[in-house]
Design a protein around this motif. Sequence first.
Motif, PDB file in Angstrom:
ATOM      1  N   ILE A 103      26.824 -87.970 -34.959  1.00  0.00           N
ATOM      2  CA  ILE A 103      27.231 -87.278 -36.122  1.00  0.00           C
ATOM      3  C   ILE A 103      26.472 -85.933 -36.133  1.00  0.00           C
ATOM      4  CG2 ILE A 103      27.055 -87.261 -38.600  1.00  0.00           C
ATOM      5  CD1 ILE A 103      27.527 -90.329 -38.809  1.00  0.00           C
ATOM      6  N   ALA A 104      25.181 -86.008 -35.726  1.00  0.00           N
ATOM      7  CA  ALA A 104      24.340 -84.671 -35.762  1.00  0.00           C
ATOM      8  C   ALA A 104      25.051 -84.056 -34.530  1.00  0.00           C
ATOM      9  CB  ALA A 104      22.945 -85.288 -35.174  1.00  0.00           C
ATOM     10  N   ALA A 105      25.404 -84.368 -33.423  1.00  0.00           N
ATOM     11  CA  ALA A 105      25.882 -83.535 -32.388  1.00  0.00           C
ATOM     12  C   ALA A 105      27.170 -82.917 -32.933  1.00  0.00           C
ATOM     13  CB  ALA A 105      26.153 -84.326 -31.041  1.00  0.00           C
ATOM     14  N   GLN A 106      28.026 -83.558 -33.847  1.00  0.00           N
ATOM     15  CA  GLN A 106      29.250 -83.314 -34.230  1.00  0.00           C
ATOM     16  C   GLN A 106      28.950 -82.087 -35.415  1.00  0.00           C
ATOM     17  OE1 GLN A 106      31.893 -86.509 -35.670  1.00  0.00           O
ATOM     18  NE2 GLN A 106      33.564 -84.892 -35.974  1.00  0.00           N
ATOM     19  N   LEU A 107      28.100 -82.282 -36.114  1.00  0.00           N
ATOM     20  CA  LEU A 107      27.853 -81.394 -37.097  1.00  0.00           C
ATOM     21  C   LEU A 107      27.145 -79.899 -36.348  1.00  0.00           C
ATOM     22  CD1 LEU A 107      26.041 -83.572 -39.865  1.00  0.00           C
ATOM     23  CD2 LEU A 107      28.224 -82.504 -40.023  1.00  0.00           C
ATOM     24  N   HIS A 108      26.347 -80.288 -35.574  1.00  0.00           N
ATOM     25  CA  HIS A 108      26.160 -79.258 -34.611  1.00  0.00           C
ATOM     26  C   HIS A 108      27.079 -78.215 -34.030  1.00  0.00           C
ATOM     27  CE1 HIS A 108      21.478 -80.452 -34.052  1.00  0.00           C
ATOM     28  NE2 HIS A 108      21.688 -79.982 -35.148  1.00  0.00           N
ATOM     29  N   ALA A 109      28.363 -78.871 -33.553  1.00  0.00           N
ATOM     30  CA  ALA A 109      29.385 -78.329 -32.708  1.00  0.00           C
ATOM     31  C   ALA A 109      30.099 -77.458 -34.002  1.00  0.00           C
ATOM     32  CB  ALA A 109      30.141 -79.245 -32.175  1.00  0.00           C
ATOM     33  N   ASP A 145      44.863 -74.430 -44.225  1.00  0.00           N
ATOM     34  CA  ASP A 145      45.546 -74.943 -43.249  1.00  0.00           C
ATOM     35  C   ASP A 145      44.721 -75.579 -42.194  1.00  0.00           C
ATOM     36  OD1 ASP A 145      47.944 -74.108 -44.196  1.00  0.00           O
ATOM     37  OD2 ASP A 145      47.869 -72.102 -43.236  1.00  0.00           O
ATOM     38  N   ALA A 146      43.608 -74.671 -41.705  1.00  0.00           N
ATOM     39  CA  ALA A 146      42.581 -75.105 -40.571  1.00  0.00           C
ATOM     40  C   ALA A 146      41.349 -75.912 -41.341  1.00  0.00           C
ATOM     41  CB  ALA A 146      42.143 -74.068 -39.814  1.00  0.00           C
ATOM     42  N   MET A 147      41.285 -75.672 -42.553  1.00  0.00           N
ATOM     43  CA  MET A 147      40.038 -76.574 -43.244  1.00  0.00           C
ATOM     44  C   MET A 147      38.724 -75.940 -42.757  1.00  0.00           C
ATOM     45  SD  MET A 147      41.340 -78.266 -45.851  1.00  0.00           S
ATOM     46  CE  MET A 147      39.943 -79.267 -45.905  1.00  0.00           C
ATOM     47  N   ARG A 148      38.751 -74.624 -42.550  1.00  0.00           N
ATOM     48  CA  ARG A 148      37.510 -74.001 -41.859  1.00  0.00           C
ATOM     49  C   ARG A 148      37.133 -73.013 -43.005  1.00  0.00           C
ATOM     50  NH1 ARG A 148      35.733 -76.879 -37.668  1.00  0.00           N
ATOM     51  NH2 ARG A 148      37.318 -77.399 -36.079  1.00  0.00           N
ATOM     52  N   ILE A 182      21.964 -73.175 -47.017  1.00  0.00           N
ATOM     53  CA  ILE A 182      22.262 -74.387 -47.495  1.00  0.00           C
ATOM     54  C   ILE A 182      23.407 -74.476 -48.203  1.00  0.00           C
ATOM     55  CG2 ILE A 182      21.274 -76.044 -49.189  1.00  0.00           C
ATOM     56  CD1 ILE A 182      18.554 -75.391 -48.493  1.00  0.00           C
ATOM     57  N   PRO A 183      23.863 -73.480 -49.085  1.00  0.00           N
ATOM     58  CA  PRO A 183      25.139 -73.840 -49.558  1.00  0.00           C
ATOM     59  C   PRO A 183      26.362 -73.957 -48.446  1.00  0.00           C
ATOM     60  CG  PRO A 183      23.988 -72.462 -51.039  1.00  0.00           C
ATOM     61  CD  PRO A 183      23.200 -72.763 -50.019  1.00  0.00           C
ATOM     62  N   ILE A 184      26.153 -72.889 -47.562  1.00  0.00           N
ATOM     63  CA  ILE A 184      27.108 -72.825 -46.499  1.00  0.00           C
ATOM     64  C   ILE A 184      27.186 -73.939 -45.597  1.00  0.00           C
ATOM     65  CG2 ILE A 184      27.544 -71.623 -44.335  1.00  0.00           C
ATOM     66  CD1 ILE A 184      26.605 -68.939 -45.588  1.00  0.00           C
ATOM     67  N   TRP A 185      25.945 -74.613 -45.213  1.00  0.00           N
ATOM     68  CA  TRP A 185      25.859 -75.928 -44.447  1.00  0.00           C
ATOM     69  C   TRP A 185      26.568 -77.048 -45.248  1.00  0.00           C
ATOM     70  CZ3 TRP A 185      24.868 -77.897 -39.997  1.00  0.00           C
ATOM     71  CH2 TRP A 185      24.676 -79.319 -39.856  1.00  0.00           C
ATOM     72  N   ASP A 186      26.373 -77.236 -46.517  1.00  0.00           N
ATOM     73  CA  ASP A 186      26.665 -78.149 -47.168  1.00  0.00           C
ATOM     74  C   ASP A 186      28.415 -78.264 -47.424  1.00  0.00           C
ATOM     75  OD1 ASP A 186      24.338 -79.175 -47.802  1.00  0.00           O
ATOM     76  OD2 ASP A 186      24.238 -78.388 -49.918  1.00  0.00           O
ATOM     77  N   ARG A 187      29.164 -76.920 -47.510  1.00  0.00           N
ATOM     78  CA  ARG A 187      30.354 -76.743 -47.465  1.00  0.00           C
ATOM     79  C   ARG A 187      30.854 -77.031 -46.026  1.00  0.00           C
ATOM     80  NH1 ARG A 187      33.551 -73.817 -51.004  1.00  0.00           N
ATOM     81  NH2 ARG A 187      31.810 -74.306 -52.554  1.00  0.00           N
ATOM     82  N   ILE A 188      30.358 -76.791 -45.092  1.00  0.00           N
ATOM     83  CA  ILE A 188      30.899 -77.212 -43.541  1.00  0.00           C
ATOM     84  C   ILE A 188      30.828 -78.645 -43.562  1.00  0.00           C
ATOM     85  CG2 ILE A 188      30.237 -77.307 -41.126  1.00  0.00           C
ATOM     86  CD1 ILE A 188      29.034 -74.193 -41.401  1.00  0.00           C
ATOM     87  N   VAL A 189      29.665 -79.159 -44.017  1.00  0.00           N
ATOM     88  CA  VAL A 189      29.733 -80.782 -43.862  1.00  0.00           C
ATOM     89  C   VAL A 189      30.763 -81.424 -44.694  1.00  0.00           C
ATOM     90  CG1 VAL A 189      28.461 -82.825 -44.253  1.00  0.00           C
ATOM     91  CG2 VAL A 189      27.366 -80.717 -43.447  1.00  0.00           C
ATOM     92  N   LEU A 190      30.935 -80.829 -45.836  1.00  0.00           N
ATOM     93  CA  LEU A 190      32.199 -81.526 -46.689  1.00  0.00           C
ATOM     94  C   LEU A 190      33.453 -81.178 -46.182  1.00  0.00           C
ATOM     95  CD1 LEU A 190      33.290 -82.429 -49.457  1.00  0.00           C
ATOM     96  CD2 LEU A 190      32.939 -80.221 -50.423  1.00  0.00           C
ATOM     97  N   LEU A 191      33.806 -79.781 -45.597  1.00  0.00           N
ATOM     98  CA  LEU A 191      35.171 -79.715 -44.894  1.00  0.00           C
ATOM     99  C   LEU A 191      35.230 -80.645 -43.629  1.00  0.00           C
ATOM    100  CD1 LEU A 191      35.124 -75.713 -45.176  1.00  0.00           C
ATOM    101  CD2 LEU A 191      36.648 -77.475 -46.556  1.00  0.00           C
ATOM    102  N   VAL A 207      34.226 -83.600 -43.541  1.00  0.00           N
ATOM    103  CA  VAL A 207      34.525 -85.132 -43.980  1.00  0.00           C
ATOM    104  C   VAL A 207      35.923 -85.225 -44.620  1.00  0.00           C
ATOM    105  CG1 VAL A 207      33.774 -86.851 -45.779  1.00  0.00           C
ATOM    106  CG2 VAL A 207      32.034 -85.557 -44.294  1.00  0.00           C
ATOM    107  N   LEU A 208      36.284 -83.967 -45.352  1.00  0.00           N
ATOM    108  CA  LEU A 208      37.521 -84.118 -46.201  1.00  0.00           C
ATOM    109  C   LEU A 208      38.648 -83.770 -45.265  1.00  0.00           C
ATOM    110  CD1 LEU A 208      36.798 -82.010 -49.333  1.00  0.00           C
ATOM    111  CD2 LEU A 208      37.023 -84.341 -48.976  1.00  0.00           C
ATOM    112  N   SER A 209      38.585 -83.191 -44.169  1.00  0.00           N
ATOM    113  CA  SER A 209      39.541 -82.599 -42.985  1.00  0.00           C
ATOM    114  C   SER A 209      39.747 -84.153 -42.050  1.00  0.00           C
ATOM    115  CB  SER A 209      39.252 -81.611 -42.391  1.00  0.00           C
ATOM    116  OG  SER A 209      38.044 -81.789 -41.317  1.00  0.00           O
TER     117      SER A 209
END
Length: 471
Positions: free
Chosen positions: A94-100, A143-146, A365-374, A376-378
């Motif tokens: 999971i850590a590697a996927q978040l880093h990617a 569309d891309a959830m990015r 930190i808000p940017i990272w939290d939003r990336i993690v949320l996207l 998960v939701l995608s």
Amino acid sequence: MRKASIITRARKAFRALIRSASGYDAASGSGRWPHSYALSAPISQQLAASRVAARKIGHQSQNNALIASIIQHAVTAIVGDGPSVRSVHPDPEIAAQLHAAWNKFFADCSVEGGMSLGGYLSRKARAFFVDGESFTKLIVDPDAMRLKLQLLSADQVDSAKTLPSFGMTGDTPNIVAGVEFDDAGRRAAYWVLPTPPDSPWASVAPPVRVLTQDICHVFEPQWPGVPRGISPLTAVAGLARELDDALDASIVKLKTTAVLTAFIRDPEGYMLKDHPLLPMLEPGAIMRLPEGADVQFSPTSDMASLSEVLTHIERMICSGAGVPAFFATGDYGSVNYSAGKLALASFQRRIKAIQQNHLVAQLLIPIWDRIVLLEVLSGRMRAPDYESNPERYAASFLFPGWPAIDELKAAKANTLAVAAKLRSRADIIAEQGRDIADVDAEIAADPYADDDLSSDATNIANQPDTETQNA
């Protein structure tokens, strides 16, 4: 009329008595301090001055060499080439996927396109010094959830939008300088203009309400309850303006001094007649003047102390800006090793404070939290414990480290600190802006990592310093 004058005099006498009763000169007890030399309402005065100060400092950032150098060195020190991220999730996959996901976002983060996060943060840091604040709107591509970032100018958050609630609750919001607060005093929304007011063909549409979850506001609140920021260069902007005037006057003075004029005085008027032997001043000529005639030259100005005055002003400006003077002026010949190291250490603490307290806490930190949320939701990442254990999806940010002034001394000090168990390898590596996992992976992949180099390293570490030998 007489009664009114008596009342006026009585009021003045009463106010003077109150001031004198304070017993403190700073409280205007002696009358030496002008009444305007006070911040009686810091929040209101800052809100009134912030946009005017930003425009003046913005002009200086493009026309004052010292202010431009201060901002350039500060922005470079804060951002460098951008931070790296280290996920704290215990699952390596999971850590590697978040880093990617972070690396993909880092390469192209802006809605404008073609800009890495390092370049975007440089614009943020520059706005921090010029405007005292910067705003980022978090935009999600449906569309891309990015995630993409939109940089907003400080003027784009409508500072004229002020609507006090007068203590009422319900549908009456409390808006101060474009920032909306809820009943508990939390930031609820920002009122944003569709386009920057200074852009060509700017929109005249009214501001739009944007929830605070979609806005990252980077600023340094100097007073309790202040909703907006002000440039940290405000205190030195006036002095920088005086430095410009002093430099301009000095240049004019030099040019005037260079224009050397000779005045020939002839009391009898002999040289003023049409005489074939009328002398002409020429370089290297030897002239014989008539009796009673002499030559006087225009006086030259004494500028012996000018350099010291200008250098002192430059040091005061750099000190107020928090940047070492030898950095901003490029005068490295006026600083020795110890003084330079002390100034650099103070500058590094200031830079680290801005990085962690503002860029990390208010933006990254808000940017990272939003990336993690996207992620998960995608459905791109399976995270069954995302809601139950959100702390596992946090991260730390590592900014580029500072190069050592003396790399051999720094390596020796780090080796001794690790041997004495005063520091860890992870701490030393993180100080250089790198992750220990990446370093260990590189060492494992190094074909020469199995070679025994400990004896060579010990011999190098035991060698005396060249400076000590010469001493």
